[in-house]
Design a protein around this motif. Structure first.
Motif, short mmCIF file in Angstrom:
data_model
loop_
_atom_site.label_atom_id
_atom_site.label_comp_id
_atom_site.label_asym_id
_atom_site.label_seq_id
_atom_site.Cartn_x
_atom_site.Cartn_y
_atom_site.Cartn_z
N MET A 188 11.92 14.58 -79.86
CA MET A 188 13.21 14.66 -80.54
C MET A 188 14.34 14.32 -79.57
SD MET A 188 15.03 17.81 -82.61
CE MET A 188 13.98 17.76 -84.05
N GLN A 192 18.98 13.18 -83.04
CA GLN A 192 18.23 13.73 -84.18
C GLN A 192 18.52 15.21 -84.37
OE1 GLN A 192 14.52 12.26 -82.49
NE2 GLN A 192 14.09 11.14 -84.37
N GLU A 195 21.97 15.57 -85.89
CA GLU A 195 21.96 15.19 -87.30
C GLU A 195 21.41 16.30 -88.18
OE1 GLU A 195 19.78 11.56 -87.25
OE2 GLU A 195 21.43 10.42 -86.34
N GLN A 196 20.37 16.99 -87.71
CA GLN A 196 19.82 18.10 -88.49
C GLN A 196 20.81 19.26 -88.57
OE1 GLN A 196 15.00 17.31 -87.70
NE2 GLN A 196 15.83 19.33 -87.37
#
Length: 285
Positions: A188, A192, A195-196
């Motif tokens: 990861m 990422q 964004e989560q």
């Protein structure tokens, strides 16, 4: 004797002198290969240590630990861990099994991401609970890590987020059919993870909440901590979703209340000084 040896965070030379001495006198040397990775390969370690290494994946350590420990009953065995030996709970389990079998053990510590994150200027004693951010799937999108980050922030504490590593993972289909076919490794990125977190913020707002963490919360992205190509970037959570930090491994910090000295240090790594000035000063002591 079973030796648990920390390798540090950079390359082959980050092992301690004490650790290297232990490795060189061991008959068998295992390299734990699933909770983290070094910036160099197994071959570089073998060349520097002067020892052949046996890769120990999750399956071997968690399912075949007893066979590994039986060897330690008759000769010296080393178990090498990137960072510090107790950076993952699996290794505590190995110690408990060794004690149960009457096998003596020795731990040789080293730097880990848990203390090396101080390189960004945030004080280590101002960190709260460390969290792991896992890869979401189409059908599984947990948010429990967000709640822990919020709790830390409410208490004025920073949060170190360890980002997911998928090594030697099987697809659901292959797992159900018992086929030992593995997916390519995935690591990861800070992008990422950000964004989560941003998606969770949107979800919470749709539910009528106003989260403690927003798009403008100051965060720090880090990659290759301890290596010559180490990168650090500070900015808003929104900026973390696009910042370029290069190859894995990455880590993310969500800040809490910052001391002026911490703020000054973070400015050294700012993505955009103007947006940093506008937002960071809102949460200082």
């Amino acid at each position: 004797m079973l030796y648990l040896v920390g390798l540090g965070l950079g390359d082959a030379k980050d092992i301690t002198v004490k650790g290297l001495e232990a490795v060189r006198r061991c008959r068998r040397v295992y390299l734990e290969a699933y909770t983290s990775v070094l910036t160099v390969g197994k071959e570089a370690l073998e060349e520097f240590y002067g020892k052949e290494l046996i890769l120990a994946d999750r399956e071997m350590v968690e399912q075949e630990a007893d066979s590994l420990l039986k060897e330690a009953d008759v000769c010296d065995v080393a178990f090498l861990v990137v960072g510090d030996p107790f950076g993952a709970t699996t290794h505590s389990d190995l110690v408990l099994r060794a004690v149960k079998l009457g096998i003596p053990y020795k731990v040789i510590h080293n730097a880990s991401i848990m203390n090396a994150v101080g390189c960004c200027g945030l004080q280590l004693y101002n960190f709260g609970e460390t969290v792991s951010i896992v890869f979401w799937t189409d059908t599984w999108k947990p948010e429990s890590f967000f709640d822990k980050i919020e709790k830390n922030r409410q208490n004025g504490m920073h949060t170190l987020c360890l980002l997911d590593i998928k090594v030697k993972e099987q697809s659901l289909e292959n797992l159900m059919k018992g086929r030992k076919i593995y997916e390519p490794p995935r690591y990861m990125s800070v992008n990422q993870a950000a964004e989560q977190l941003l998606a969770i913020i949107q979800n919470r707002r749709l539910q009528g909440e106003e989260p403690e963490i927003t798009e403008n919360t100051i965060c720090v992205g880090l990659s290759h901590v301890g290596a010559p190509d180490e990168k650090i970037a500070s900015g808003t959570l929104q900026q973390m979703s696009t910042v370029e930090l290069g190859a894995p491994l990455h880590s993310l910090i969500v800040t809490g209340t910052m001391h002026p000295l911490e703020l000054e240090m973070l400015k050294l790594f700012s993505v955009d000084s103007s947006s940093f000035e506008n937002n960071a000063c809102q949460r200082t002591t």
